[in-house]
Motif scaffolding. Structure first.
Motif, PDB file in Angstrom:
ATOM      1  N   PHE A 101       1.389   7.862  -9.394  1.00  0.00           N
ATOM      2  CA  PHE A 101       2.498   8.600 -10.016  1.00  0.00           C
ATOM      3  C   PHE A 101       3.442   7.636 -10.702  1.00  0.00           C
ATOM      4  CE2 PHE A 101       3.743   7.494  -5.723  1.00  0.00           C
ATOM      5  CZ  PHE A 101       4.979   6.924  -5.915  1.00  0.00           C
ATOM      6  N   SER A 129      -4.055   1.628   1.016  1.00  0.00           N
ATOM      7  CA  SER A 129      -2.678   1.137   0.928  1.00  0.00           C
ATOM      8  C   SER A 129      -1.852   1.670   2.100  1.00  0.00           C
ATOM      9  CB  SER A 129      -2.044   1.531  -0.403  1.00  0.00           C
ATOM     10  OG  SER A 129      -1.798   2.904  -0.440  1.00  0.00           O
ATOM     11  N   ILE A 130      -2.133   2.898   2.480  1.00  0.00           N
ATOM     12  CA  ILE A 130      -1.423   3.458   3.632  1.00  0.00           C
ATOM     13  C   ILE A 130      -1.782   2.664   4.886  1.00  0.00           C
ATOM     14  CG2 ILE A 130      -1.226   5.483   5.128  1.00  0.00           C
ATOM     15  CD1 ILE A 130      -1.690   7.214   2.682  1.00  0.00           C
ATOM     16  N   TYR A 131      -3.040   2.399   5.023  1.00  0.00           N
ATOM     17  CA  TYR A 131      -3.495   1.663   6.208  1.00  0.00           C
ATOM     18  C   TYR A 131      -2.847   0.281   6.269  1.00  0.00           C
ATOM     19  CZ  TYR A 131      -6.624  -0.575   9.519  1.00  0.00           C
ATOM     20  OH  TYR A 131      -7.118  -1.252  10.595  1.00  0.00           O
ATOM     21  N   ALA A 154      -0.071  -0.671   4.927  1.00  0.00           N
ATOM     22  CA  ALA A 154       1.368  -0.577   5.182  1.00  0.00           C
ATOM     23  C   ALA A 154       1.637  -0.389   6.660  1.00  0.00           C
ATOM     24  CB  ALA A 154       1.963   0.597   4.388  1.00  0.00           C
ATOM     25  N   TYR A 203       4.929   7.212   4.082  1.00  0.00           N
ATOM     26  CA  TYR A 203       3.605   7.556   4.585  1.00  0.00           C
ATOM     27  C   TYR A 203       3.792   8.278   5.905  1.00  0.00           C
ATOM     28  CZ  TYR A 203       1.922   4.111   1.224  1.00  0.00           C
ATOM     29  OH  TYR A 203       1.657   3.425   0.087  1.00  0.00           O
ATOM     30  N   ILE A 209      13.009   4.881 -12.992  1.00  0.00           N
ATOM     31  CA  ILE A 209      11.593   5.240 -12.976  1.00  0.00           C
ATOM     32  C   ILE A 209      10.935   4.520 -11.814  1.00  0.00           C
ATOM     33  CG2 ILE A 209       9.421   5.003 -14.217  1.00  0.00           C
ATOM     34  CD1 ILE A 209      11.085   5.334 -16.804  1.00  0.00           C
ATOM     35  N   PHE A 210      10.119   5.258 -11.099  1.00  0.00           N
ATOM     36  CA  PHE A 210       9.478   4.708  -9.914  1.00  0.00           C
ATOM     37  C   PHE A 210       7.999   5.072  -9.968  1.00  0.00           C
ATOM     38  CE2 PHE A 210       8.347   5.486  -5.380  1.00  0.00           C
ATOM     39  CZ  PHE A 210       8.323   4.162  -4.995  1.00  0.00           C
ATOM     40  N   SER A 211       7.208   4.121  -9.720  1.00  0.00           N
ATOM     41  CA  SER A 211       5.781   4.443  -9.769  1.00  0.00           C
ATOM     42  C   SER A 211       5.031   3.674  -8.693  1.00  0.00           C
ATOM     43  CB  SER A 211       5.216   4.103 -11.150  1.00  0.00           C
ATOM     44  OG  SER A 211       5.378   2.732 -11.386  1.00  0.00           O
ATOM     45  N   ASP A 212       3.993   4.274  -8.245  1.00  0.00           N
ATOM     46  CA  ASP A 212       3.167   3.655  -7.218  1.00  0.00           C
ATOM     47  C   ASP A 212       1.856   4.435  -7.151  1.00  0.00           C
ATOM     48  OD1 ASP A 212       2.401   1.924  -5.325  1.00  0.00           O
ATOM     49  OD2 ASP A 212       3.593   2.766  -3.690  1.00  0.00           O
ATOM     50  N   THR A 213       0.964   3.948  -6.378  1.00  0.00           N
ATOM     51  CA  THR A 213      -0.298   4.667  -6.181  1.00  0.00           C
ATOM     52  C   THR A 213      -0.526   4.826  -4.689  1.00  0.00           C
ATOM     53  OG1 THR A 213      -1.085   3.511  -8.121  1.00  0.00           O
ATOM     54  CG2 THR A 213      -2.701   4.734  -6.838  1.00  0.00           C
ATOM     55  N   VAL A 214      -0.856   6.023  -4.318  1.00  0.00           N
ATOM     56  CA  VAL A 214      -1.144   6.289  -2.914  1.00  0.00           C
ATOM     57  C   VAL A 214      -2.649   6.323  -2.735  1.00  0.00           C
ATOM     58  CG1 VAL A 214      -0.806   7.864  -1.014  1.00  0.00           C
ATOM     59  CG2 VAL A 214       0.897   7.739  -2.827  1.00  0.00           C
ATOM     60  N   ASN A 215      -3.150   5.566  -1.822  1.00  0.00           N
ATOM     61  CA  ASN A 215      -4.532   5.755  -1.421  1.00  0.00           C
ATOM     62  C   ASN A 215      -4.691   5.314   0.026  1.00  0.00           C
ATOM     63  OD1 ASN A 215      -4.507   2.934  -1.773  1.00  0.00           O
ATOM     64  ND2 ASN A 215      -5.027   3.233  -3.935  1.00  0.00           N
ATOM     65  N   GLN A 216      -5.770   5.604   0.559  1.00  0.00           N
ATOM     66  CA  GLN A 216      -5.937   5.457   1.995  1.00  0.00           C
ATOM     67  C   GLN A 216      -5.774   4.011   2.439  1.00  0.00           C
ATOM     68  OE1 GLN A 216      -6.104   7.980   4.307  1.00  0.00           O
ATOM     69  NE2 GLN A 216      -5.448   8.976   2.440  1.00  0.00           N
ATOM     70  N   TYR A 260      -3.107   9.516  -4.733  1.00  0.00           N
ATOM     71  CA  TYR A 260      -2.647   9.884  -6.076  1.00  0.00           C
ATOM     72  C   TYR A 260      -1.831   8.742  -6.645  1.00  0.00           C
ATOM     73  CZ  TYR A 260       1.563  11.126  -3.423  1.00  0.00           C
ATOM     74  OH  TYR A 260       2.624  11.093  -2.577  1.00  0.00           O
ATOM     75  N   VAL A 307       7.397   8.511 -11.774  1.00  0.00           N
ATOM     76  CA  VAL A 307       8.380   9.582 -11.897  1.00  0.00           C
ATOM     77  C   VAL A 307       9.725   8.978 -12.284  1.00  0.00           C
ATOM     78  CG1 VAL A 307       7.261  11.034 -10.200  1.00  0.00           C
ATOM     79  CG2 VAL A 307       9.041   9.448  -9.466  1.00  0.00           C
TER      80      VAL A 307
END
Lengths: 121, 674
Positions: free
Chosen positions: A95, B201-203, B205, A108, B192-199, A93, A97
């Motif tokens: 976001f 990027s997790i990997y 990190a 994570y 304000i904080f924003s980011d995108t999570v996807n598989q 997703y 915020v």
């Protein structure tokens, strides 16, 4: 470097496993990635440790049910330090915020989950 | 009310039934006949209305019964109302049958009932009447007057109070003014904080984290090293909290406040310092004086240390430095230099901590911020009060000609030809060294080495105590230098100075002759702690020794001119800056002796116990004020005020040298020169 401190104890057992499985990393790298990895944290040290614990327990309590996990995290955080916490649990997703300073946790967990917890009243 | 009722009912009766009325009239007839009392009335004529039914007698006699009840025939019989509770219409059984056709309130009163007196009021005339028997003396006319009065009152009260006669009065208080007040809190800071999570990027990190950990592990000790780093960081952070104490402005104001508090606390001492004079001094024939103890300077940190040096500042009359260290070989530790002012006896103005005990101090006469320091480990250092740091601006290095034994005395000299400041030091290692302050370093030159064999010319006048030492020197080169313990420079001739040694010998030396003494003074049997040239008569000097004596010398004579036995080891001696004949000595039994040779050549004019259970180590005259400082071996410095008898001086300052000279001539058995 602060991240290291928090995850050091959790990662310690992984270390040995990771070292031995170094060669087999390509086969199943996700196996080693089940510890919580704090990406961004704007919290007091005590609260951060507590919040990470909360997230871990909530996600493990509701495997596969992100909504219930998020609900759980939100309620726990509200109880712990005042109202209007928000939690997002998901695999993918984006976001943007607005959060109160000193009240944000972005981490994570489990190798495929992004958890965002923040406070905004 | 009965009448009213009757009146109400009256019109009803005819309505009820016409037949009834006729019936009653009929019935009345035979009654009246029977009595015959109604004869006088006109005869009743029955008037028949036209159209009346003609009824037969039987018909007339027929009885009709008719029942009268209290029900109102016009009232509705079946009232139905909506009942909200049951949500339905309900017949209500209660029908009001009362009908009022006429109502009239009467205005008549009964005669007997007086409504005006209805409220039971206590009547004043009755009270008077009751009192009457008790006040027998009251006269008759007065009584009657009373009665009239009562009647008047009754009248004035009137028959009835008019109940309509009232007036309404109202007032209103001022309403309090309303005020509105509101505050607005600032919302908590937000971001304000924003980011995108996807598989992926997790990997990524996790992978990065893994690599970092491996790197940390490779560095060795990983977490341990980090902890050490933390340890280093933490105290530094804690230290920053103190920074505001170092703020110059705040520091200045704090100093002022501290001095104010001290001035308040020690007000009586300050008054004594300024105004007290011992009255007994003015008595005729009194030649003795006293010392008045003033402030006591103790610093908590130096309680276990001994005062090893005392030095007044050459410019500021209230400022002095104290050196702390230890004379005991076995109790050595870090030393300290404390700068005190008379204005603040409770805490030193500054404190320097040194690695080893401080043994000697000297303020530069021209640059009052420079302090030369001799330390127990043989090194010398120069501190500058103008420097912000806590360390010395110059310090002798171990390879740069450092003394090997404690430096017993340091003394500034005039700047050399190049304008460099320089000072001399003396140590038990037998060297007198000159130190020159160059730009970057402290240059040293050995001025003289105190050779014992040179010091003892083969004459018969040797002290027996030095004999063994002297004989040993030939065998053992370790002992071929005499241990210097004190020195002082001639006030006029720059190159001349006298050196006191631990062996008791005193030598007159010159900077020009490197290894030769000009003269050797015999007299002391034990270590010479101090030698001091007189301020006025330049050839005269004093020496204080552990052999309980203070001796007075002419530096051209081998033998002492005078000797004073003080019954205890003499720690220090000092000439008064104001008079050629006054000097003071401090002894290890805690006494201060003040001599004025002009008054008494044999006895001190003041002998005073200053401390109990402590040894006095040093003494120093204030160059401007009549104040004496003594230091003891418990880290305390006591200031003493000299009474008037102790600070007598010649009217003409030019006379001071001759005053001493005359006394000495007498002492040497020669006639005084005029």
């Amino acid at each position: 470097m602060t991240d290291l401190g928090s995850t050091a104890n959790l990662a310690a057992p992984d270390k040995s496993a990771g070292a031995s499985a170094d060669k087999g990393e390509d086969k199943d790298p996700k196996k080693n990635f089940n510890y919580p990895l704090v990406r961004v944290c704007d919290m007091a040290e005590e609260l951060r440790v507590e919040a990470v614990d909360m997230v871990v327990t909530a996600v493990e309590k509701h495997p596969g049910n992100f909504e219930a996990a998020a609900q759980n995290i939100k309620e726990l955080m509200d109880k712990r330090c005042g109202n209007s916490w928000h939690a997002v649990v998901g695999e993918g997703y984006g976001f943007e915020v607005t959060h109160e300073m000193r009240n944000l946790l972005y981490m994570y967990f489990g190798g495929n989950l992004g958890v965002l917890v923040w406070k905004a009243s | 009310m009965k009448s009213v009722r009757r009146a109400k009912l009256a019109p009803e009766t005819p309505l009820v039934g016409r037949t009834a009325s006729t019936h009653s009239l009929r019935s009345n007839g035979p009654e009246g006949d029977a009595n015959g009392a109604d004869d006088w009335l006109p005869p009743k004529v029955l008037l028949k209305p036209p159209g009346q039914l003609q009824l037969t007698d039987t018909e007339l006699n027929e009885e009709f019964t008719r029942i009268l009840n209290a029900n109102n025939p016009n009232a509705p019989q079946n009232i139905a109302r909506f009942n909200h509770r049951e949500k339905a219409f309900k017949a209500s059984p209660n029908v009001d049958h009362l009908v009022v056709h006429f109502e009239f309130d009467g205005y008549l009163n009964y005669r007997n009932v007086d409504e005006s007196s209805a409220p039971p009021e206590p009547k004043p005339e009755e009270a008077v009447g009751q009192e009457q028997p008790t006040t027998e003396t009251a006269t008759e006319p007065l009584q009657s007057a009373d009665g009239e009065k009562a009647e008047d009152e009754k009248k004035s009260k009137g028959p009835l109070r008019n109940q309509f006669n009232f007036s309404e009065r109202a007032s209103q208080t001022i309403n309090n003014p309303y005020r509105e007040r509101s505050t607005n809190t600032e919302p908590p800071p937000q971001r304000i904080f924003s980011d995108t999570v996807n598989q992926w990027s997790i990997y990524d990190a996790y992978l990065e984290d893994l690599q970092q950990k491996e790197k940390a592990k490779a560095k060795g000790g990983g977490a341990k090293g980090q902890k050490d780093e933390d340890k280093h960081i933490l105290p530094a952070e804690a230290h920053t909290e103190d920074v505001y104490y170092k703020n110059a402005d705040l520091r200045k104001s704090l100093t002022i406040v501290e001095r104010m508090a001290n001035q308040n606390t020690f007000d009586d001492i300050a008054q004594d310092y300024k105004y007290w004079e011992d009255a007994s001094d003015e008595l005729a024939g009194s030649k003795t004086g006293t010392l008045l103890p003033l402030w006591r300077f103790v610093c908590e940190k130096e309680k276990r240390k001994q005062v090893t040096a005392l030095c007044w500042n050459s410019r500021f009359s209230d400022f002095f430095v104290v050196g702390y260290g230890s004379y005991e070989f076995s109790k050595q530790g870090p030393g300290m230099i404390g700068g005190f002012t008379l204005k603040n006896p409770s805490y030193p103005e500054f404190l320097y901590v040194t690695d080893t005990g401080v043994m000697s101090l000297d303020f530069h006469p021209q640059h009052p911020s420079m302090i030369a320091v001799g330390l127990y480990d043989g090194s010398v250092a120069v501190y500058s009060l103008q420097e912000k740091g806590n360390g010395p601006i110059f310090k002798s290095s171990p390879k740069g000609g450092k003394h090997t034994d404690p430096v017993w005395q340091v003394c500034w000299q005039k700047d050399d030809l190049d304008g460099n400041a320089n000072f001399f030091s003396i140590s038990t290692d037998g060297r007198v060294t000159q130190w020159t302050l160059l730009k970057t370093e402290l240059a040293h030159t050995d001025v003289i080495k105190l050779h014992l064999e040179l010091s003892s010319p083969p004459t018969a006048t040797q002290q027996p105590t030095t004999d063994p030492l002297h004989t040993e020197t030939t065998d053992d080169p370790l002992f071929n230098l005499a241990g210097g313990s004190s020195f002082d420079f001639h006030k006029k001739l720059d190159h001349l100075f006298v050196v006191g040694t631990e062996e008791g010998r005193i030598f007159k030396c010159s900077k020009e002759y490197n290894n030769q003494y000009l003269l050797s003074f015999e007299g002391h049997q034990m270590s010479v702690y101090t030698v001091r040239y007189n301020h006025f008569h330049h050839n005269i000097f004093l020496s204080a020794s552990a052999d309980w004596t203070v001796k007075l010398w002419d530096h051209d004579e081998e033998k002492p001119i005078m000797s004073f036995d003080l019954n205890s080891s003499v720690g220090d001696v000092a000439w008064a800056p104001y008079s050629s004949t006054v000097f003071a000595a401090a002894t290890t039994d805690g006494k201060v002796f003040v001599f004025d040779l002009n008054e008494n050549k044999y006895e001190p004019i003041c002998e005073q116990q200053v401390v109990k259970k402590a040894k006095l180590t040093h003494i120093a005259f204030n160059p401007f004020e009549p104040v004496l400082l003594v230091g003891d071996d418990r880290g305390a410095v006591i200031s003493l005020k000299l009474s008037p008898n102790l600070r007598k001086r010649s009217k003409d300052p030019e006379d001071e040298p001759t005053k001493l000279k005359n006394i000495l001539l007498v002492a040497m058995g020669k006639p005084p020169a005029d």
